[in-house]
Design an enzyme around this catalytic site. Structure first.
Site, PDB file in Angstrom:
ATOM      1  N   THR A   7       0.853  -1.205   0.000  1.00 34.98           N
ATOM      2  CA  THR A   7       0.000   0.000   0.000  1.00 34.98           C
ATOM      3  C   THR A   7       0.885   1.250   0.000  1.00 34.98           C
ATOM      4  O   THR A   7       2.005   1.231   0.517  1.00 34.98           O
ATOM      5  CB  THR A   7      -0.927   0.041   1.227  1.00 34.98           C
ATOM      6  OG1 THR A   7      -0.129   0.086   2.423  1.00 34.98           O
ATOM      7  CG2 THR A   7      -1.868  -1.156   1.254  1.00 34.98           C
ATOM      8  N   GLY A   8       0.363   2.319  -0.583  1.00 32.99           N
ATOM      9  CA  GLY A   8       1.137   3.565  -0.636  1.00 32.99           C
ATOM     10  C   GLY A   8       2.379   3.405  -1.488  1.00 32.99           C
ATOM     11  O   GLY A   8       3.448   3.923  -1.150  1.00 32.99           O
ATOM     12  N   GLY A   9       2.240   2.700  -2.614  1.00 32.75           N
ATOM     13  CA  GLY A   9       3.417   2.373  -3.438  1.00 32.75           C
ATOM     14  C   GLY A   9       3.800   3.420  -4.465  1.00 32.75           C
ATOM     15  O   GLY A   9       4.771   3.226  -5.203  1.00 32.75           O
ATOM     16  N   GLY A  12       8.044   7.616  -2.492  1.00 33.80           N
ATOM     17  CA  GLY A  12       8.805   7.384  -1.266  1.00 33.80           C
ATOM     18  C   GLY A  12       9.204   5.929  -1.026  1.00 33.80           C
ATOM     19  O   GLY A  12       9.637   5.222  -1.951  1.00 33.80           O
ATOM     20  N   ILE A  13       9.040   5.503   0.217  1.00 32.23           N
ATOM     21  CA  ILE A  13       9.479   4.161   0.634  1.00 32.23           C
ATOM     22  C   ILE A  13       8.698   3.081  -0.121  1.00 32.23           C
ATOM     23  O   ILE A  13       9.254   2.049  -0.512  1.00 32.23           O
ATOM     24  CB  ILE A  13       9.296   4.006   2.168  1.00 32.23           C
ATOM     25  CG1 ILE A  13      10.229   4.969   2.910  1.00 32.23           C
ATOM     26  CG2 ILE A  13       9.522   2.564   2.605  1.00 32.23           C
ATOM     27  CD1 ILE A  13       9.909   5.151   4.398  1.00 32.23           C
ATOM     28  N   GLY A  14       7.409   3.335  -0.346  1.00 27.99           N
ATOM     29  CA  GLY A  14       6.578   2.364  -1.068  1.00 27.99           C
ATOM     30  C   GLY A  14       7.068   2.164  -2.489  1.00 27.99           C
ATOM     31  O   GLY A  14       7.189   1.029  -2.967  1.00 27.99           O
ATOM     32  N   SER A 136       7.668   3.194  12.681  1.00 27.31           N
ATOM     33  CA  SER A 136       8.487   4.421  12.660  1.00 27.31           C
ATOM     34  C   SER A 136       9.502   4.350  13.790  1.00 27.31           C
ATOM     35  O   SER A 136       9.310   3.598  14.760  1.00 27.31           O
ATOM     36  CB  SER A 136       7.555   5.619  12.884  1.00 27.31           C
ATOM     37  OG  SER A 136       8.279   6.779  13.191  1.00 27.31           O
ATOM     38  N   TYR A 149       0.858  11.404  15.065  1.00 28.04           N
ATOM     39  CA  TYR A 149       1.687  10.467  14.291  1.00 28.04           C
ATOM     40  C   TYR A 149       2.319   9.432  15.225  1.00 28.04           C
ATOM     41  O   TYR A 149       2.221   8.227  14.993  1.00 28.04           O
ATOM     42  CB  TYR A 149       2.767  11.250  13.547  1.00 28.04           C
ATOM     43  CG  TYR A 149       3.635  10.402  12.633  1.00 28.04           C
ATOM     44  CD1 TYR A 149       3.184  10.030  11.374  1.00 28.04           C
ATOM     45  CD2 TYR A 149       4.909  10.001  13.032  1.00 28.04           C
ATOM     46  CE1 TYR A 149       3.982   9.274  10.535  1.00 28.04           C
ATOM     47  CE2 TYR A 149       5.711   9.249  12.193  1.00 28.04           C
ATOM     48  CZ  TYR A 149       5.240   8.881  10.937  1.00 28.04           C
ATOM     49  OH  TYR A 149       6.039   8.126  10.117  1.00 28.04           O
TER      50      TYR A 149
HETATM   51  N1  LIG Z   1       9.856   9.338   5.443  1.00 29.36           N
HETATM   52  C1  LIG Z   1      10.128   9.105   6.706  1.00 29.36           C
HETATM   53  O1  LIG Z   1      10.974   9.775   7.343  1.00 29.36           O
HETATM   54  C2  LIG Z   1       9.427   7.994   7.421  1.00 29.36           C
HETATM   55  C3  LIG Z   1       9.989   7.516   8.615  1.00 29.36           C
HETATM   56  C4  LIG Z   1       9.347   6.483   9.300  1.00 29.36           C
HETATM   57  C5  LIG Z   1       8.192   5.948   8.779  1.00 29.36           C
HETATM   58  N2  LIG Z   1       7.684   6.428   7.622  1.00 29.36           N
HETATM   59  C6  LIG Z   1       6.453   5.820   7.119  1.00 29.36           C
HETATM   60  O2  LIG Z   1       6.668   5.334   5.820  1.00 29.36           O
HETATM   61  C7  LIG Z   1       5.411   5.274   5.124  1.00 29.36           C
HETATM   62  C8  LIG Z   1       5.606   5.861   3.753  1.00 29.36           C
HETATM   63  O3  LIG Z   1       5.947   7.218   3.898  1.00 29.36           O
HETATM   64  P1  LIG Z   1       6.896   8.013   2.899  1.00 29.36           P
HETATM   65  O4  LIG Z   1       7.822   8.790   3.731  1.00 29.36           O
HETATM   66  O5  LIG Z   1       7.407   7.102   1.844  1.00 29.36           O
HETATM   67  O6  LIG Z   1       5.838   9.072   2.335  1.00 29.36           O
HETATM   68  P2  LIG Z   1       5.207   9.365   0.915  1.00 29.36           P
HETATM   69  O7  LIG Z   1       4.215  10.430   1.166  1.00 29.36           O
HETATM   70  O8  LIG Z   1       6.258   9.550  -0.110  1.00 29.36           O
HETATM   71  O9  LIG Z   1       4.469   7.987   0.563  1.00 29.36           O
HETATM   72  C9  LIG Z   1       3.248   7.624   1.115  1.00 29.36           C
HETATM   73  C10 LIG Z   1       2.376   7.080   0.006  1.00 29.36           C
HETATM   74  O10 LIG Z   1       1.173   6.608   0.607  1.00 29.36           O
HETATM   75  C11 LIG Z   1       0.071   7.112  -0.134  1.00 29.36           C
HETATM   76  N3  LIG Z   1      -1.070   7.193   0.753  1.00 29.36           N
HETATM   77  C12 LIG Z   1      -1.244   8.008   1.815  1.00 29.36           C
HETATM   78  N4  LIG Z   1      -2.422   7.779   2.395  1.00 29.36           N
HETATM   79  C13 LIG Z   1      -3.024   6.788   1.674  1.00 29.36           C
HETATM   80  C14 LIG Z   1      -4.237   6.104   1.788  1.00 29.36           C
HETATM   81  N5  LIG Z   1      -5.124   6.389   2.756  1.00 29.36           N
HETATM   82  N6  LIG Z   1      -4.530   5.130   0.895  1.00 29.36           N
HETATM   83  C15 LIG Z   1      -3.659   4.827  -0.090  1.00 29.36           C
HETATM   84  N7  LIG Z   1      -2.489   5.437  -0.247  1.00 29.36           N
HETATM   85  C16 LIG Z   1      -2.174   6.408   0.629  1.00 29.36           C
HETATM   86  C17 LIG Z   1       0.529   8.464  -0.668  1.00 29.36           C
HETATM   87  O11 LIG Z   1      -0.231   8.870  -1.781  1.00 29.36           O
HETATM   88  C18 LIG Z   1       1.977   8.179  -1.009  1.00 29.36           C
HETATM   89  O12 LIG Z   1       2.137   7.671  -2.313  1.00 29.36           O
HETATM   90  C19 LIG Z   1       4.408   6.004   6.007  1.00 29.36           C
HETATM   91  O13 LIG Z   1       3.642   5.061   6.725  1.00 29.36           O
HETATM   92  C20 LIG Z   1       5.293   6.795   6.951  1.00 29.36           C
HETATM   93  O14 LIG Z   1       4.676   7.063   8.174  1.00 29.36           O
HETATM   94  C21 LIG Z   1       8.273   7.437   6.923  1.00 29.36           C
END
Ligand SMILES: NC(=O)c1ccc[n+]([C@@H]2O[C@H](COP(=O)([O-])OP(=O)(O)OC[C@H]3O[C@@H](n4cnc5c(N)ncnc54)[C@H](O)[C@@H]3O)[C@@H](O)[C@H]2O)c1
Length: 253
Positions: A7-9, A12-14, A136, A149
């Site tokens: 999910t959320g691919g 970012g990390i996805g 996290s 958060y």
């Molecule tokens: N970036 C960081 O520093 C960090 C650190 C620890 C944890 N995280 C966690 O990593 C995960 C990914 O975050 P990221 O930093 O890659 O951010 P990001 O915003 O680049 O990616 C998140 C993705 O999830 C999608 N998304 C958000 N809500 C959604 C929903 N309800 N349904 C479907 N898609 C949805 C967004 O459109 C986006 O593509 C998150 O859970 C975040 O809390 C991030």
């Protein structure tokens, strides 16, 4: 050939994880609300036989169900899920609105639970596999402006523990990744807000953030995707119920 649902691919990390699993020869189904970025990713990966995107919001159980079912229909099985979609909003207990509190809980907790409720029965049907939850570093430490958060990520850390016990008998391992700051669109947006709250330039905010890390810098999505792959694959066969830091030494401080 193994199949993962992410999910959320889209970013970012996805997105880095989608790329990593495709490189490793897996089938990947992914879901996101951001279709534009998903399309760019699908095009750049260029592997239509092993990659499926389904638009959807994890807050809707129906939409998650549709995306998981389409993934299983296309690839014939599901071995693993990466519950990654999540959001961050800058707030404290004193200033959070009811709407924002609800949004955070719905997205980060219910979104993850919805994902697992739809994916796990399919992993059981495949004879077992692996669940990876994106928690996290805030499972380990508190951070400023991150009340809701941190609360939601703490819940995901606990879900990891209880699920690892409940699902062990089905041959399913459950682990959480706990990343420090990773340079993604989420963090770019957030640091713009944090720097305003703290009356600093964005550049100064980044400089101070990088200095918190033993590596002298924040992480990249690709560095997290390596851990996601390890935990999703059989390489981590004795790992379950764990919270795995990928934080450049932040929590060691
Ligand atoms: N970036 C960081 O520093 C960090 C650190 C620890 C944890 N995280 C966690 O990593 C995960 C990914 O975050 P990221 O930093 O890659 O951010 P990001 O915003 O680049 O990616 C998140 C993705 O999830 C999608 N998304 C958000 N809500 C959604 C929903 N309800 N349904 C479907 N898609 C949805 C967004 O459109 C986006 O593509 C998150 O859970 C975040 O809390 C991030």
């Amino acid at each position: 050939m193994k199949t993962i649902f992410i999910t959320g691919g889209s970013t970012g990390i996805g997105a880095a994880s989608v790329r990593k699993f495709i490189e490793e020869g897996w089938n990947v189904g992914f879901m996101d609300v951001n279709t534009d970025e998903a399309m760019k990713l699908v095009e750049s990966v260029g592997n239509p036989d092993r990659l499926l995107f389904v638009e959807g919001n994890t807050c809707s159980r129906e939409e998650i169900s549709r995306a998981v079912n389409q993934t299983v229909d296309k690839f014939g099985r599901l071995d693993s899920v990466f519950a990654n979609a999540g959001i961050h909003r800058a707030n404290t207990l004193l200033d959070i609105s009811d709407e924002e509190l609800d949004l955070m809980v719905q997205t980060n907790i219910y979104g993850t639970v919805n994902t697992l409720r739809e994916a796990v029965p399919n992993i059981i049907k495949a004879g077992g596999g692996s669940v990876v939850i994106n928690a996290s570093d805030q499972w380990f430490v508190g951070k400023p402006h991150s009340f809701a958060y941190g609360m939601t990520k703490g819940a995901l850390g606990q879900i990891t523990r209880s699920l690892s016990i409940d699902l062990g008998g089905y041959g399913i391992r459950v682990n959480a990744i706990c990343a420090g700051t990773i340079h993604t669109p989420l963090v770019d947006n957030l640091f713009a807000k944090f720097s305003k709250i703290e009356d600093k330039s964005v550049e100064d905010y980044w400089r101070e953030e990088n200095a918190l890390y033993a590596r002298g810098r924040v992480g990249t999505p690709e560095e997290v995707a390596e851990l996601v792959f390890f935990l999703a694959s059989d390489k981590s066969s004795f790992c379950t119920g764990g919270h795995y830091l990928v934080d450049g030494g932040l929590v060691a401080r």
